[in-house]
Enzyme design. Structure first.
Site, PDB file in Angstrom:
ATOM      1  N   GLU A 147      -1.731   1.906  -3.053  1.00 40.19           N
ATOM      2  CA  GLU A 147      -2.201   3.279  -3.314  1.00 40.19           C
ATOM      3  C   GLU A 147      -1.062   4.295  -3.323  1.00 40.19           C
ATOM      4  O   GLU A 147      -0.328   4.429  -2.339  1.00 40.19           O
ATOM      5  CB  GLU A 147      -3.244   3.679  -2.248  1.00 40.19           C
ATOM      6  N   LYS A 203     -10.892   6.178   7.051  1.00 45.60           N
ATOM      7  CA  LYS A 203     -10.234   5.444   5.945  1.00 45.60           C
ATOM      8  C   LYS A 203      -8.825   6.011   5.744  1.00 45.60           C
ATOM      9  O   LYS A 203      -7.864   5.286   5.517  1.00 45.60           O
ATOM     10  CB  LYS A 203     -11.076   5.547   4.671  1.00 45.60           C
ATOM     11  N   ASP A 232      -3.338  -9.670  10.671  1.00 45.06           N
ATOM     12  CA  ASP A 232      -4.701  -9.807  10.158  1.00 45.06           C
ATOM     13  C   ASP A 232      -5.338  -8.422  10.051  1.00 45.06           C
ATOM     14  O   ASP A 232      -5.801  -7.869  11.048  1.00 45.06           O
ATOM     15  CB  ASP A 232      -5.478 -10.709  11.133  1.00 45.06           C
ATOM     16  N   HIS A 269      -1.674  13.887  -4.750  1.00 44.26           N
ATOM     17  CA  HIS A 269      -2.046  12.486  -4.983  1.00 44.26           C
ATOM     18  C   HIS A 269      -1.912  12.140  -6.465  1.00 44.26           C
ATOM     19  O   HIS A 269      -1.306  11.146  -6.837  1.00 44.26           O
ATOM     20  CB  HIS A 269      -3.477  12.249  -4.505  1.00 44.26           C
TER      21      HIS A 269
HETATM   22  C1  HMG Z   1       2.039  13.720  -1.690  1.00 47.90           C
HETATM   23  C2  HMG Z   1       2.585  14.881  -0.879  1.00 47.90           C
HETATM   24  C3  HMG Z   1       3.466  14.344   0.260  1.00 47.90           C
HETATM   25  C4  HMG Z   1       3.427  15.766  -1.775  1.00 47.90           C
HETATM   26  O1  HMG Z   1       3.798  16.912  -1.073  1.00 47.90           O
HETATM   27  P1  HMG Z   1       4.594  18.106  -1.762  1.00 47.90           P
HETATM   28  O2  HMG Z   1       4.682  19.199  -0.771  1.00 47.90           O
HETATM   29  O3  HMG Z   1       4.037  18.375  -3.095  1.00 47.90           O
HETATM   30  O4  HMG Z   1       5.954  17.410  -2.068  1.00 47.90           O
HETATM   31  P2  HMG Z   1       7.463  17.704  -1.795  1.00 47.90           P
HETATM   32  O5  HMG Z   1       8.129  17.137  -3.001  1.00 47.90           O
HETATM   33  O6  HMG Z   1       7.749  19.092  -1.374  1.00 47.90           O
HETATM   34  O7  HMG Z   1       7.768  16.740  -0.551  1.00 47.90           O
HETATM   35  C5  HMG Z   1       7.475  17.049   0.784  1.00 47.90           C
HETATM   36  C6  HMG Z   1       7.838  15.838   1.628  1.00 47.90           C
HETATM   37  O8  HMG Z   1       6.926  14.758   1.339  1.00 47.90           O
HETATM   38  C7  HMG Z   1       7.625  13.511   1.377  1.00 47.90           C
HETATM   39  N1  HMG Z   1       7.634  12.949   0.019  1.00 47.90           N
HETATM   40  C8  HMG Z   1       7.256  13.567  -1.121  1.00 47.90           C
HETATM   41  N2  HMG Z   1       7.369  12.734  -2.144  1.00 47.90           N
HETATM   42  C9  HMG Z   1       7.850  11.584  -1.663  1.00 47.90           C
HETATM   43  C10 HMG Z   1       8.178  10.339  -2.234  1.00 47.90           C
HETATM   44  N3  HMG Z   1       8.034  10.119  -3.543  1.00 47.90           N
HETATM   45  N4  HMG Z   1       8.642   9.357  -1.427  1.00 47.90           N
HETATM   46  C11 HMG Z   1       8.771   9.555  -0.100  1.00 47.90           C
HETATM   47  N5  HMG Z   1       8.485  10.727   0.500  1.00 47.90           N
HETATM   48  C12 HMG Z   1       8.027  11.723  -0.274  1.00 47.90           C
HETATM   49  C13 HMG Z   1       9.033  13.825   1.831  1.00 47.90           C
HETATM   50  O9  HMG Z   1       9.100  13.751   3.240  1.00 47.90           O
HETATM   51  C14 HMG Z   1       9.200  15.253   1.351  1.00 47.90           C
HETATM   52  O10 HMG Z   1      10.174  15.956   2.064  1.00 47.90           O
HETATM   53  P3  HMG Z   1      11.741  15.813   1.609  1.00 47.90           P
HETATM   54  O11 HMG Z   1      12.136  14.400   1.889  1.00 47.90           O
HETATM   55  O12 HMG Z   1      11.783  16.147   0.150  1.00 47.90           O
HETATM   56  O13 HMG Z   1      12.463  16.777   2.503  1.00 47.90           O
HETATM   57  C15 HMG Z   1       1.454  15.770  -0.277  1.00 47.90           C
HETATM   58  O14 HMG Z   1       0.737  16.341  -1.343  1.00 47.90           O
HETATM   59  C16 HMG Z   1       0.500  15.012   0.613  1.00 47.90           C
HETATM   60  O15 HMG Z   1       0.795  14.728   1.756  1.00 47.90           O
HETATM   61  N6  HMG Z   1      -0.695  14.724   0.112  1.00 47.90           N
HETATM   62  C17 HMG Z   1      -1.683  13.900   0.797  1.00 47.90           C
HETATM   63  C18 HMG Z   1      -1.702  12.558   0.147  1.00 47.90           C
HETATM   64  C19 HMG Z   1      -2.622  11.555   0.831  1.00 47.90           C
HETATM   65  O16 HMG Z   1      -3.146  11.762   1.894  1.00 47.90           O
HETATM   66  N7  HMG Z   1      -2.786  10.431   0.170  1.00 47.90           N
HETATM   67  C20 HMG Z   1      -3.636   9.388   0.627  1.00 47.90           C
HETATM   68  C21 HMG Z   1      -4.545   8.974  -0.472  1.00 47.90           C
HETATM   69  S1  HMG Z   1      -6.031   9.920  -0.510  1.00 47.90           S
HETATM   70  C22 HMG Z   1      -7.120   8.954   0.471  1.00 47.90           C
HETATM   71  O17 HMG Z   1      -7.340   7.834   0.178  1.00 47.90           O
HETATM   72  C23 HMG Z   1      -7.582   9.399   1.813  1.00 47.90           C
HETATM   73  C24 HMG Z   1      -8.490  10.562   2.013  1.00 47.90           C
HETATM   74  C25 HMG Z   1      -7.833  11.788   1.491  1.00 47.90           C
HETATM   75  O18 HMG Z   1      -9.728  10.436   1.394  1.00 47.90           O
HETATM   76  C26 HMG Z   1      -8.664  10.614   3.531  1.00 47.90           C
HETATM   77  C27 HMG Z   1      -9.491  11.773   4.003  1.00 47.90           C
HETATM   78  O19 HMG Z   1     -10.385  12.223   3.264  1.00 47.90           O
HETATM   79  O20 HMG Z   1      -9.246  12.194   5.166  1.00 47.90           O
HETATM   80  N1  NDP Z   2     -12.070 -13.043  14.193  1.00 51.76           N
HETATM   81  C1  NDP Z   2     -10.732 -13.087  14.019  1.00 51.76           C
HETATM   82  O1  NDP Z   2     -10.076 -12.051  14.037  1.00 51.76           O
HETATM   83  C2  NDP Z   2     -10.071 -14.421  13.830  1.00 51.76           C
HETATM   84  C3  NDP Z   2      -8.743 -14.458  13.473  1.00 51.76           C
HETATM   85  N2  NDP Z   2      -8.089 -15.662  13.345  1.00 51.76           N
HETATM   86  C4  NDP Z   2      -6.677 -15.777  12.946  1.00 51.76           C
HETATM   87  O2  NDP Z   2      -5.927 -16.153  14.108  1.00 51.76           O
HETATM   88  C5  NDP Z   2      -4.546 -15.908  13.884  1.00 51.76           C
HETATM   89  C6  NDP Z   2      -3.915 -15.291  15.108  1.00 51.76           C
HETATM   90  O3  NDP Z   2      -4.127 -16.119  16.219  1.00 51.76           O
HETATM   91  P1  NDP Z   2      -2.969 -16.304  17.309  1.00 51.76           P
HETATM   92  O4  NDP Z   2      -3.612 -16.872  18.525  1.00 51.76           O
HETATM   93  O5  NDP Z   2      -2.230 -15.034  17.471  1.00 51.76           O
HETATM   94  O6  NDP Z   2      -2.024 -17.317  16.560  1.00 51.76           O
HETATM   95  P2  NDP Z   2      -1.276 -18.670  16.962  1.00 51.76           P
HETATM   96  O7  NDP Z   2      -2.171 -19.616  17.661  1.00 51.76           O
HETATM   97  O8  NDP Z   2      -0.624 -19.122  15.712  1.00 51.76           O
HETATM   98  O9  NDP Z   2      -0.162 -18.140  17.946  1.00 51.76           O
HETATM   99  C7  NDP Z   2      -0.386 -17.945  19.291  1.00 51.76           C
HETATM  100  C8  NDP Z   2       0.398 -18.972  20.097  1.00 51.76           C
HETATM  101  O10 NDP Z   2       1.791 -18.722  19.928  1.00 51.76           O
HETATM  102  C9  NDP Z   2       2.480 -19.179  21.087  1.00 51.76           C
HETATM  103  N3  NDP Z   2       3.473 -18.159  21.472  1.00 51.76           N
HETATM  104  C10 NDP Z   2       4.824 -18.245  21.303  1.00 51.76           C
HETATM  105  N4  NDP Z   2       5.454 -17.149  21.743  1.00 51.76           N
HETATM  106  C11 NDP Z   2       4.484 -16.308  22.200  1.00 51.76           C
HETATM  107  C12 NDP Z   2       4.507 -15.000  22.775  1.00 51.76           C
HETATM  108  N5  NDP Z   2       5.649 -14.334  22.981  1.00 51.76           N
HETATM  109  N6  NDP Z   2       3.325 -14.425  23.097  1.00 51.76           N
HETATM  110  C13 NDP Z   2       2.158 -15.056  22.896  1.00 51.76           C
HETATM  111  N7  NDP Z   2       2.063 -16.298  22.361  1.00 51.76           N
HETATM  112  C14 NDP Z   2       3.225 -16.929  22.021  1.00 51.76           C
HETATM  113  C15 NDP Z   2       1.435 -19.402  22.176  1.00 51.76           C
HETATM  114  O11 NDP Z   2       1.367 -20.723  22.627  1.00 51.76           O
HETATM  115  P3  NDP Z   2       1.444 -22.163  21.940  1.00 51.76           P
HETATM  116  O12 NDP Z   2       2.420 -22.157  20.803  1.00 51.76           O
HETATM  117  O13 NDP Z   2       1.830 -23.006  23.064  1.00 51.76           O
HETATM  118  O14 NDP Z   2       0.037 -22.466  21.453  1.00 51.76           O
HETATM  119  C16 NDP Z   2       0.145 -18.863  21.569  1.00 51.76           C
HETATM  120  O15 NDP Z   2      -0.992 -19.559  21.952  1.00 51.76           O
HETATM  121  C17 NDP Z   2      -4.473 -14.992  12.696  1.00 51.76           C
HETATM  122  O16 NDP Z   2      -4.037 -15.735  11.577  1.00 51.76           O
HETATM  123  C18 NDP Z   2      -5.935 -14.567  12.490  1.00 51.76           C
HETATM  124  O17 NDP Z   2      -6.146 -14.264  11.126  1.00 51.76           O
HETATM  125  C19 NDP Z   2      -8.703 -16.843  13.619  1.00 51.76           C
HETATM  126  C20 NDP Z   2     -10.023 -16.856  13.975  1.00 51.76           C
HETATM  127  C21 NDP Z   2     -10.827 -15.657  14.051  1.00 51.76           C
END
Ligand code: HMG
Ligand code: NDP
Length: 407
Positions: free
Chosen positions: A62, A246, A262, A360
């Site tokens: 997006e 969202k 995940d 946007h």
């Molecule tokens: C889009 C802006 C930032 C423009 O904002 P602007 O003021 O027109 O742009 P600008 O050119 O003056 O830039 C301001 C700053 O934005 C950043 N920036 C600007 N352009 C870039 C770029 N290309 N790459 C990286 N950073 C960028 C950057 O930090 C920049 O500062 P600078 O670096 O220039 O000093 C502003 O209009 C904005 O924040 N809009 C909101 C956009 C948004 O929320 N998008 C999400 C999608 S919509 C959605 O799905 C969610 C929603 C909206 O439904 C959620 C809700 O309802 O709550």
């Molecule tokens: N409802 C849900 O959300 C579900 C999600 N999943 C999936 O499960 C996966 C994640 O499960 P997860 O248990 O994290 O994965 P793993 O089992 O792959 O990894 C966990 C294992 O890693 C080992 N390990 C090594 N270093 C560490 C550390 N620093 N801290 C903790 N554990 C360590 C542990 O022991 P050891 O190696 O001895 O086993 C541990 O059991 C994801 O892919 C997810 O999509 C699966 C089922 C349902």
């Protein structure tokens, strides 16, 4: 850029290379692999989290998400950026028990045997115990009047350290099931984690002074009041809260995807947590402090890992973790919610002032130009024209492209 990020030659090659995920690794990750589906990987800048500068890798389709996050992180910097905290990485595994005549008695029997059950669960993951994790607690929930009769549900509470933990806790739940049947006399059915990870919370807060919101059209104080009105709308109305949340996930999901975590688990936890009080509401809060600064907070489940799942198998996920420089799952969780808070602020600021479409659509114009068939320099030419005319539409892009090619 690569030097600035501290990346090695092979990391840079990985980013340039369209084959970052080798097909044989993809084939090992899921079933019936047909190919690979790529997403753009962007980098949000300006983030300071607990005093540390951090770049945020975001895999997302997006437009304007990366820009908005970077913009809000820039506004947050003068007051110190984002301050974060988190609970221990505790996950719940549920064990459903049916066929009980005496659910209250079953509950107390399970609680009396808590130490035995925890000990048995902990035999399943020696490494986790060595790392300081393991099963910590047992909760028992009773449902006396379900449509299928009484039901008792045991929860194992497990510290999963740096894993997301689903597999870890599922293994434990399956291991203790026979003992649970022996203790209760009931029959165990499901043995699976709960995605309502309400014991694994990450939190972030941010503060922005009014002058940073000032524009030609709006005073900073006015923008703050408008943002608080926008938040209040989400707090009272679930139709708005769904969109508001969202917008928060717009920031969080791309980081979750980029790190190989995940995102369905994170999404499920977020929305279930948003209605924990029996009313679907906002995951953030926005208020004004005594000095008139805008203060935002977020607190939500964040079950993410640095090991397990695709975090170790996907080469780009490893690289994303390297760019983030995180050492624990808690650090990653805290950064994720800070990005969610920034993203929410970006959307609210735009919505409450000039509206979302200008910023946007200006960035979305590239997509429109590409889907109209523009390539290379044509893309910039079409974008410039559409944005200048405030007319970002596919038919307009097609007409402009046709005219350009006929010149
Ligand atoms: C889009 C802006 C930032 C423009 O904002 P602007 O003021 O027109 O742009 P600008 O050119 O003056 O830039 C301001 C700053 O934005 C950043 N920036 C600007 N352009 C870039 C770029 N290309 N790459 C990286 N950073 C960028 C950057 O930090 C920049 O500062 P600078 O670096 O220039 O000093 C502003 O209009 C904005 O924040 N809009 C909101 C956009 C948004 O929320 N998008 C999400 C999608 S919509 C959605 O799905 C969610 C929603 C909206 O439904 C959620 C809700 O309802 O709550
Ligand atoms: N409802 C849900 O959300 C579900 C999600 N999943 C999936 O499960 C996966 C994640 O499960 P997860 O248990 O994290 O994965 P793993 O089992 O792959 O990894 C966990 C294992 O890693 C080992 N390990 C090594 N270093 C560490 C550390 N620093 N801290 C903790 N554990 C360590 C542990 O022991 P050891 O190696 O001895 O086993 C541990 O059991 C994801 O892919 C997810 O999509 C699966 C089922 C349902």
């Amino acid at each position: 850029m690569s030097r600035h990020l501290g990346l090695a030659e092979e990391d840079t090659a990985l980013l340039r290379d369209s084959g970052a995920l080798p097909i044989d690794i993809a084939d090992g990750m899921i079933e019936n692999v047909l190919g690979k589906f790529e997403l753009p990987l962007g980098l949000a800048g300006n983030f300071m989290v607990n005093g540390r500068d951090v770049l945020i890798p975001m895999a997302v389709e997006e437009p304007s998400v990366v820009a908005a996050a970077s913009f809000m992180a820039k506004l947050a910097r003068p007051a110190g950026g984002f301050l974060t905290s988190s609970s221990a990485p505790l996950m719940r595994a549920q064990i459903q028990i049916v066929g009980l005549a005496d659910p209250a008695n079953a509950r107390l029997s399970l609680l009396r045997n808590k130490a035995r059950l925890i000990e048995l669960a902990n035999t399943k993951d020696q490494l986790l115990n060595k790392l300081g994790g393991g099963c910590r607690d047992l909760e028992v929930h009773t449902f006396l009047d379900s449509p299928r009769g009484p039901m008792v549900v045991a929860h194992l509470v497990v510290d999963v350290r740096d894993a997301m933990g689903a597999n870890t806790v599922n293994t434990m739940a399956e291991a203790v099931a026979p003992l649970i049947e022996e203790i209760t006399g009931g029959t165990v059915r499901l043995r699976i984690l709960s995605n309502l990870a309400d014991l694994r919370l990450a939190r972030a807060q941010v503060r922005v002074a009014p002058e940073h919101f000032e524009t030609d059209a709006f005073s900073g104080t006015d923008v703050i009041d408008r943002i608080i009105d926008a938040y209040t709308f989400a707090a009272i109305d679930p139709y708005r809260a769904a969109t508001h949340n969202k917008g928060i996930m717009n920031g969080i999901d791309p980081l979750i995807v980029a790190t190989g975590n995940d995102w369905r688990a994170v999404e499920a936890g977020a929305h279930a947590y948003a209605c924990r009080d029996g009313h679907y509401g906002s995951l953030t809060t926005w208020e004004k402090d005594r000095e008139g600064h805008l203060v935002g907070t977020i607190e939500m489940p964040m079950p993410v890992g640095l090991v397990g799942g695709a975090t170790k198998t996907h080469p780009l996920a490893r690289l994303a973790l390297k760019i983030l420089g995180v050492k624990t799952s808690q650090e990653l969780a805290e950064i994720a919610v800070a990005v969610g808070l920034a993203q929410n602020l970006g959307a609210l600021r735009a919505l409450a002032t000039e509206g979302i479409q200008r910023g946007h659509m200006a960035l979305h114009a590239r997509n429109i130009a590409l889907s109209a068939g523009a390539r290379g320099a044509e893309v910039d030419q079409l974008v410039r024209q559409m944005v200048q005319d405030h007319d970002v539409r596919s038919d307009r892009a097609e007409a402009l492209l046709k005219a350009l090619r006929e010149q």
